[in-house]
Design a protein around this motif. Structure first.
Motif, PDB file in Angstrom:
ATOM      1  N   ALA A 173      69.354  53.377  24.587  1.00 43.62           N
ATOM      2  CA  ALA A 173      68.328  53.144  25.605  1.00 43.62           C
ATOM      3  C   ALA A 173      67.441  51.945  25.280  1.00 43.62           C
ATOM      4  CB  ALA A 173      67.472  54.399  25.796  1.00 43.62           C
ATOM      5  N   VAL A 174      66.918  51.898  24.057  1.00 40.92           N
ATOM      6  CA  VAL A 174      65.994  50.811  23.693  1.00 40.92           C
ATOM      7  C   VAL A 174      66.689  49.452  23.693  1.00 40.92           C
ATOM      8  CG1 VAL A 174      64.474  49.892  21.899  1.00 40.92           C
ATOM      9  CG2 VAL A 174      64.437  52.333  22.435  1.00 40.92           C
ATOM     10  N   PRO A 175      67.839  49.298  23.031  1.00 40.77           N
ATOM     11  CA  PRO A 175      68.513  47.985  23.072  1.00 40.77           C
ATOM     12  C   PRO A 175      68.891  47.537  24.483  1.00 40.77           C
ATOM     13  CG  PRO A 175      69.430  49.345  21.331  1.00 40.77           C
ATOM     14  CD  PRO A 175      68.558  50.236  22.145  1.00 40.77           C
ATOM     15  N   ASN A 176      69.121  48.497  25.390  1.00 44.39           N
ATOM     16  CA  ASN A 176      69.498  48.140  26.757  1.00 44.39           C
ATOM     17  C   ASN A 176      68.304  47.741  27.613  1.00 44.39           C
ATOM     18  OD1 ASN A 176      72.200  48.578  26.307  1.00 44.39           O
ATOM     19  ND2 ASN A 176      72.221  50.645  27.158  1.00 44.39           N
ATOM     20  N   ILE A 177      67.186  48.450  27.453  1.00 44.86           N
ATOM     21  CA  ILE A 177      66.021  48.242  28.321  1.00 44.86           C
ATOM     22  C   ILE A 177      65.034  47.246  27.725  1.00 44.86           C
ATOM     23  CG2 ILE A 177      64.071  49.397  29.427  1.00 44.86           C
ATOM     24  CD1 ILE A 177      65.754  51.950  29.459  1.00 44.86           C
ATOM     25  N   ALA A 178      64.908  47.244  26.398  1.00 46.20           N
ATOM     26  CA  ALA A 178      63.891  46.413  25.741  1.00 46.20           C
ATOM     27  C   ALA A 178      64.002  44.921  26.071  1.00 46.20           C
ATOM     28  CB  ALA A 178      63.939  46.626  24.233  1.00 46.20           C
ATOM     29  N   PRO A 179      65.206  44.310  26.114  1.00 39.87           N
ATOM     30  CA  PRO A 179      65.263  42.876  26.456  1.00 39.87           C
ATOM     31  C   PRO A 179      64.624  42.568  27.806  1.00 39.87           C
ATOM     32  CG  PRO A 179      67.352  43.567  25.531  1.00 39.87           C
ATOM     33  CD  PRO A 179      66.553  44.827  25.748  1.00 39.87           C
ATOM     34  N   LEU A 180      64.801  43.486  28.768  1.00 41.14           N
ATOM     35  CA  LEU A 180      64.187  43.315  30.082  1.00 41.14           C
ATOM     36  C   LEU A 180      62.668  43.357  29.987  1.00 41.14           C
ATOM     37  CD1 LEU A 180      64.475  43.214  33.210  1.00 41.14           C
ATOM     38  CD2 LEU A 180      64.520  45.704  33.166  1.00 41.14           C
TER      39      LEU A 180
END
Length: 765
Positions: free
Chosen positions: A638-645
């Motif tokens: 979840a974090v690696p997927n959403i954090a860049p955004l």
């Protein structure tokens, strides 16, 4: 032999027919539609014709004519009230009248000046403000200047307050199917007029819709001509330096080019044209096409260096990459398809065409690339020593991550949190002029006009008197006047407000001995009707008042000329206007015209970004669940997927970059690439775990098979997309900046935070 290995063998077996000829034939069929390509700049493309916004837009044009203008500005450092300059203004004014597509031209020379006759005080004369220029004395010129800079109908509209700048306003005819080429023809005709009549020492500028259209099309062409070759050169150089193999350059680029041809043919075949958004599709195709092909090529060449033969390496690469490539393509597909929820038509179109490109890029990567490797059978030297050194470096890195997993997690979360704070300062702005940097001619001209004369952005307020001839009622006109005063006092961006009430006040003054105290709306409906009739009868042909009121005298048009403002500021002006009329008058007002369209785009863009991102994340979650069938993998990713955004959005807030139309699609590609890296890493990690590897060894195995490919694709994309930072078209430069940062962050999180999280979670189980 599993299904993926069987697929790989079939690709090799039927490489010419199924893997190469059929895909290329399909692409060629679609590419035949490229001749239908075109550019569209009409504002009507942004919303469906049945939407409320476009109905208001159409109603305005049908009632009052077009609010499109082309404006020619002249400026002299001393004064424009010189005979040669006034002659210049008069010549250009008269020439514009004869220009195709021009409905009316207003300037300081043909301004219909109402005044009392010197011979008969009871006679009111309406005539061109400046005529018979050769006969004017120096004193006459000074008198004309003083009148012009004090007259509310000319000051900050046709002439600057200091008398040093003047503007010629040419209104464009209402034509339902006006094309971009029509605007460009008009812009070129205006440039030619200036060149033919230019006076040394006088500064000239052109602003308005035709000037913007020309600048926009030139921006697309120049950016495409300049940056697309640079983009490809950058990719070629990086691929060559990284792989040192000619086929590592040729094959991925071939996939990109074939995908671009397919999307171009597909979109033009559907009737889509190039606009601000769709002109960017090649950039996104490069990002999509490079990713999967690099992963497949990297694993193939890695196995060749280990000593496997060509066929074994192809089979191994497809076996390891098919599932993650399929998942990433599906997530990219649904990500772009989520833009279909937008009411902004070009965003819908962009989402559809690029989503189709994601599928084609996947098919080419899985079929065409392995088939070509099978046919070419490139010679790759066995380099076991070099492979061993790579293993050792990855082993050392894995040990570092596992040893410091907790510290890495805390550090990453702190950085993410700091960036997240910037979200409170993020703003959305869809103003088209702000797509151009302040160094471009169109912005220089716009800024010059706003600084020296008045605003270039019109806001059209249509006030409804509720019945025919209601405009002539004194209380109605007095409400309009009260609104004008309060509106201008409330908003500093307002430079000039124009309406028919100015004519009525002027006539009332003239009919009462030209006394200043009578410059007001009279209390008699009959007088107002008489003044309007007298004025309209006095005007020359083509200078009527139907552009200021409808033929039934029910609707009155009030035009506010404003300086460039953010869409947030415009929306405040709209809401304040609507509230004012609801609270202070029995009459009502609606906001119509072009600027209303752009303001609604901000609302719709905000809705699109929220809905599309949430929808994309929902579909991604479902795809993750069906793929990994594990809550653990869903949560850990979840974090690696959403954090860049979140980081990208936060950074735009921190440094004050407005989010525009380009950002809406940037965020979709950010999600897509971030998920690509996560899926490739996790799929290889899970595969290793299923074979009995420990967490540490599984992390090392995942890094070995996907880590280098993730780094390579990120370096290529960040460097290539970073080139657009040099663009003076802000939608491109902002895109290059934000996407580069986000993709770099996605790489760091997937190669640092993700393995650290896997390591830490295994220790606390």
């Amino acid at each position: 032999m599993n299904k993926k290995e069987k697929l790989a063998h079939n690709i090799i077996k039927y490489r010419w027919s199924i893997a190469i000829l059929i895909p290329i034939l399909i692409i060629i069929i679609f590419a035949l539609n490229i001749h239908k390509a075109g550019v569209e700049t009409d504002w009507k493309i942004w919303f469906d014709k049945d939407s409320k916004v476009m109905k208001n837009f159409t109603h305005f044009k049908e009632t009052f004519g077009s609010d499109d203008r082309i404006m020619i500005v002249l400026s002299d450092k001393n004064s424009i009230f010189k005979k040669d300059i006034l002659k210049n203004i008069k010549t250009i004014t008269e020439s514009l009248w004869q220009t195709k597509l021009i409905a009316r031209v207003d300037s300081i020379t043909n301004y219909q000046y109402s005044h009392v006759s010197k011979e008969d005080e009871d006679e009111i004369i309406v005539e061109d403000f400046i005529d018979n220029i050769d006969s004017l004395t120096k004193k006459d010129l000074e008198e004309k200047k003083e009148i012009a800079i004090s007259d509310p109908q000319t000051k900050n509209l046709l002439i600057s307050a200091d008398g040093k700048s003047a503007i010629i306003i040419a209104r464009i005819v209402y034509k339902e199917n006006i094309k971009a080429n029509d605007y460009i023809t008009l812009y070129n005709a205006s440039k030619k007029l200036i060149e033919e009549n230019k006076i040394k020492g006088v500064e000239y500028h052109i602003v308005g819709v035709p000037a913007f259209t020309d600048a926009f099309i030139n921006a697309i062409k120049s950016n495409f001509i300049m940056f697309m070759p640079l983009l490809f050169i950058c990719i070629v150089v990086l691929l060559a330096l990284i792989f040192r193999n000619i086929w590592a350059v040729v094959l991925p680029l071939t996939i990109v080019i074939l995908t671009i041809l397919f999307i171009a043919g597909f979109s033009f075949g559907l009737g889509y044209k190039l606009n601000t958004l769709t002109s960017m599709f090649p950039i996104f195709v490069i990002a999509i096409g490079i990713a999967d092909s690099i992963h497949i090529f990297w694993v193939w060449i890695h196995k060749r260096k280990e000593g496997l033969n060509n066929e074994e390496s192809i089979v191994f690469s497809i076996n390891k990459n098919f599932t993650p490539a399929l998942i990433t393509s599906l997530t990219t597909f649904v990500g772009f398809l989520s833009l279909g929820v937008s009411k902004i038509i070009p965003l819908q179109a962009f989402g559809i065409v690029v989503a189709s490109g994601a599928i084609i890029a996947f098919i080419l990567s899985i079929l065409f690339l392995p088939a070509m490797l099978s046919i070419l059978n490139p010679k790759i030297k066995e380099q076991k020593q070099k492979v061993y050194k790579t293993h050792e470096r990855i082993k050392s890195y894995t040990n570092f991550v596992v040893k410091n997993d907790k510290a890495i997690i805390i550090s990453c979360l702190i950085v993410i949190s700091i960036c997240f704070i910037g979200l409170k300062d993020t703003t959305i702005d869809t103003d088209f002029l702000k797509q151009f940097s302040k160094t471009t001619d169109i912005r220089k001209s716009t800024d010059f006009v706003e600084k020296n004369i008045g605003g270039t952005i019109s806001m059209e307020i249509i006030i409804d008197s509720k019945k025919a001839s209601g405009i002539n009622k004194p209380d109605f006109m007095k409400d309009v006047e009260k609104f004008k005063i309060e509106f201008k006092n409330h908003f500093s961006k307002v430079r000039h407000i124009n309406s028919i009430t100015d004519v009525v006040k002027k006539y009332n003054q003239l009919m009462n001995g030209n006394k200043k105290e009578f410059y007001k709306i009279p209390d008699s409906k009959e007088l107002i009707s008489q003044y309007l009739l007298l004025y309209s009868l006095s005007l020359p042909q083509g200078m009527g008042i139907n552009d200021m009121m409808d033929t039934k005298n029910r609707y009155l048009r009030l035009t506010s000329m404003n300086n460039l403002a953010s869409e947030q500021e415009k929306l405040k002006m709209y809401r304040w206007t609507e509230d004012w009329w609801k609270q202070n008058s029995k009459y009502s007002a609606t906001l119509e015209g072009l600027t209303l369209v752009t303001a609604h785009m901000k609302i719709e863009l905000t809705n699109t970004m929220i809905k599309s991102v949430l929808l994309a994340l929902l579909f991604v979650t479902l795809i993750f669940w069906f793929t990994f069938k594990s809550k653990f993998y869903m949560l850990i990713s979840a974090v690696p997927n959403i954090a860049p955004l979140l980081i990208a959005m936060g950074i735009t807030g921190w440094i004050g970059i407005n989010m525009d139309l380009g950002m809406a699609i940037v965020f979709v590609i950010i999600i897509g690439i971030a998920i690509d890296d996560t899926v490739h890493f996790l799929s290889k990690y899970k595969d290793a775990i299923s074979k009995g590897y420990t967490t540490r060894d599984a992390i090392e195995k995942a890094l070995l098979l996907s880590g280098s490919a993730i780094v390579i694709t990120t370096v290529i994309l960040v460097t290539a997309l970073g080139i657009f930072l040099l663009s003076d078209f802000t939608i491109y430069s902002n895109f290059g900046f934000v996407s580069s940062i986000a993709l770099f962050c996605a790489m760091i999180l997937d190669l640092l935070l993700l393995p650290a999280s896997l390591s830490y979670m295994s220790k606390i189980k």
